[in-house]
Design a protein around this motif. Structure first.
Motif, PDB file in Angstrom:
ATOM      1  N   THR A  25       1.150  -1.263  -0.495  1.00 44.95           N
ATOM      2  CA  THR A  25      -0.363   0.397   0.259  1.00 44.95           C
ATOM      3  C   THR A  25       0.559   1.355  -0.346  1.00 44.95           C
ATOM      4  O   THR A  25       2.190   1.008   0.214  1.00 44.95           O
ATOM      5  CB  THR A  25      -0.461  -0.289   1.009  1.00 44.95           C
ATOM      6  OG1 THR A  25      -0.233   0.028   2.754  1.00 44.95           O
ATOM      7  CG2 THR A  25      -1.831  -0.591   1.400  1.00 44.95           C
ATOM      8  N   ILE A  26       0.492   2.333   0.224  1.00 45.80           N
ATOM      9  CA  ILE A  26       1.397   3.825  -0.406  1.00 45.80           C
ATOM     10  C   ILE A  26       1.711   4.001   1.850  1.00 45.80           C
ATOM     11  O   ILE A  26       3.370   3.934   1.220  1.00 45.80           O
ATOM     12  CB  ILE A  26      -0.093   4.698  -0.777  1.00 45.80           C
ATOM     13  CG1 ILE A  26       0.135   4.830  -2.098  1.00 45.80           C
ATOM     14  CG2 ILE A  26       1.238   6.427  -0.545  1.00 45.80           C
ATOM     15  CD1 ILE A  26      -1.135   5.762  -2.501  1.00 45.80           C
ATOM     16  N   VAL A  27       0.697   3.395   2.134  1.00 42.58           N
ATOM     17  CA  VAL A  27       1.279   3.937   3.262  1.00 42.58           C
ATOM     18  C   VAL A  27       2.489   3.035   3.876  1.00 42.58           C
ATOM     19  O   VAL A  27       3.894   3.409   4.622  1.00 42.58           O
ATOM     20  CB  VAL A  27       0.654   3.842   4.212  1.00 42.58           C
ATOM     21  CG1 VAL A  27      -0.188   2.513   4.678  1.00 42.58           C
ATOM     22  CG2 VAL A  27       1.480   4.034   5.849  1.00 42.58           C
ATOM     23  N   GLU A  28       2.733   1.360   3.179  1.00 37.71           N
ATOM     24  CA  GLU A  28       3.381   0.658   2.909  1.00 37.71           C
ATOM     25  C   GLU A  28       4.809   1.379   2.730  1.00 37.71           C
ATOM     26  O   GLU A  28       5.874   0.616   3.002  1.00 37.71           O
ATOM     27  CB  GLU A  28       2.967  -0.190   2.941  1.00 37.71           C
ATOM     28  CG  GLU A  28       2.299  -0.887   4.147  1.00 37.71           C
ATOM     29  CD  GLU A  28       1.772  -2.753   3.534  1.00 37.71           C
ATOM     30  OE1 GLU A  28       1.229  -3.595   4.135  1.00 37.71           O
ATOM     31  OE2 GLU A  28       1.442  -2.271   2.103  1.00 37.71           O
ATOM     32  N   VAL A  29       4.872   1.308   1.462  1.00 37.09           N
ATOM     33  CA  VAL A  29       5.846   2.020   0.715  1.00 37.09           C
ATOM     34  C   VAL A  29       6.414   3.510   0.514  1.00 37.09           C
ATOM     35  O   VAL A  29       7.746   3.607   1.058  1.00 37.09           O
ATOM     36  CB  VAL A  29       4.954   2.929  -0.730  1.00 37.09           C
ATOM     37  CG1 VAL A  29       6.258   3.551  -2.098  1.00 37.09           C
ATOM     38  CG2 VAL A  29       4.613   0.955  -2.222  1.00 37.09           C
ATOM     39  N   VAL A  30       6.024   4.274   1.540  1.00 35.48           N
ATOM     40  CA  VAL A  30       6.694   5.387   2.630  1.00 35.48           C
ATOM     41  C   VAL A  30       7.450   4.874   3.526  1.00 35.48           C
ATOM     42  O   VAL A  30       8.590   5.161   3.291  1.00 35.48           O
ATOM     43  CB  VAL A  30       4.818   6.220   2.961  1.00 35.48           C
ATOM     44  CG1 VAL A  30       5.621   7.683   3.854  1.00 35.48           C
ATOM     45  CG2 VAL A  30       4.861   6.842   1.765  1.00 35.48           C
ATOM     46  N   HIS A  31       6.748   3.621   4.227  1.00 30.01           N
ATOM     47  CA  HIS A  31       7.569   3.494   5.429  1.00 30.01           C
ATOM     48  C   HIS A  31       8.792   2.795   4.389  1.00 30.01           C
ATOM     49  O   HIS A  31      10.132   3.034   5.763  1.00 30.01           O
ATOM     50  CB  HIS A  31       6.983   3.164   6.089  1.00 30.01           C
ATOM     51  CG  HIS A  31       6.102   4.082   7.130  1.00 30.01           C
ATOM     52  ND1 HIS A  31       5.907   4.306   8.182  1.00 30.01           N
ATOM     53  CD2 HIS A  31       4.637   3.903   6.879  1.00 30.01           C
ATOM     54  CE1 HIS A  31       5.627   4.798   8.535  1.00 30.01           C
ATOM     55  NE2 HIS A  31       4.122   4.336   8.101  1.00 30.01           N
ATOM     56  N   ILE A  32       8.522   2.134   3.499  1.00 30.56           N
ATOM     57  CA  ILE A  32       9.853   1.305   3.142  1.00 30.56           C
ATOM     58  C   ILE A  32      10.604   2.209   2.969  1.00 30.56           C
ATOM     59  O   ILE A  32      12.035   1.741   2.693  1.00 30.56           O
ATOM     60  CB  ILE A  32       9.669   0.287   2.250  1.00 30.56           C
ATOM     61  CG1 ILE A  32       8.561  -0.470   2.667  1.00 30.56           C
ATOM     62  CG2 ILE A  32      10.009  -0.202   1.591  1.00 30.56           C
ATOM     63  CD1 ILE A  32       7.991  -2.005   1.863  1.00 30.56           C
ATOM     64  N   SER A  33      10.545   3.259   2.516  1.00 27.18           N
ATOM     65  CA  SER A  33      11.289   4.301   1.443  1.00 27.18           C
ATOM     66  C   SER A  33      12.598   4.725   2.328  1.00 27.18           C
ATOM     67  O   SER A  33      13.683   4.810   1.763  1.00 27.18           O
ATOM     68  CB  SER A  33      10.177   5.259   0.607  1.00 27.18           C
ATOM     69  OG  SER A  33      10.096   6.188   1.722  1.00 27.18           O
ATOM     70  N   GLY A  34      12.088   5.167   3.424  1.00 26.06           N
ATOM     71  CA  GLY A  34      12.860   5.641   4.679  1.00 26.06           C
ATOM     72  C   GLY A  34      12.661   7.368   4.925  1.00 26.06           C
ATOM     73  O   GLY A  34      13.557   8.250   5.348  1.00 26.06           O
ATOM     74  N   ILE A  35      11.948   7.885   3.743  1.00 22.96           N
ATOM     75  CA  ILE A  35      11.671   9.190   3.287  1.00 22.96           C
ATOM     76  C   ILE A  35      11.042   9.837   4.541  1.00 22.96           C
ATOM     77  O   ILE A  35      11.963  10.838   4.740  1.00 22.96           O
ATOM     78  CB  ILE A  35      11.155   9.443   2.139  1.00 22.96           C
ATOM     79  CG1 ILE A  35      10.791  10.523   1.723  1.00 22.96           C
ATOM     80  CG2 ILE A  35       9.349   9.098   2.706  1.00 22.96           C
ATOM     81  CD1 ILE A  35      10.137  10.910   0.213  1.00 22.96           C
TER      82      ILE A  35
END
Length: 87
Positions: A25-35
């Motif tokens: 999901t978007i929230v997972e992608v944001v967290h994985i990215s480390g941004i």
């Protein structure tokens, strides 16, 4: 699957390309990215997010090649806006 994550401030921007698991999901992608570690001012509770310019919910599943965008709040100084109108 490969996706991008981008965030822009008034004076700089970042675009990360990352690998994420299928059905992320978007929230997972944001967290994985480390941004969020690089930009602690990002607040996913109040800021909008989207995919390729279309506002989306945090639980939206991303597809391969998507670009997740974190939108910052746009603020304008009312006095500056008034001066621009006058010229």
């Amino acid at each position: 699957m490969n996706v991008g994550v981008c965030y822009a401030q008034a004076d700089r921007q970042i675009w990360l390309k990352i690998d994420v698991p299928e059905n992320s999901t978007i929230v997972e992608v944001v967290h994985i990215s480390g941004i969020l570690d690089q930009y602690p001012e990002i607040d996913l509770e109040t800021q909008k997010v989207g995919i390729f310019g279309k506002i989306s919910k945090l639980d939206t599943v991303v597809k391969d090649g998507d670009r997740v965008e974190i939108y910052r709040k746009i603020t304008a100084d009312p006095q500056q806006v008034e001066r621009r109108r006058a010229t």
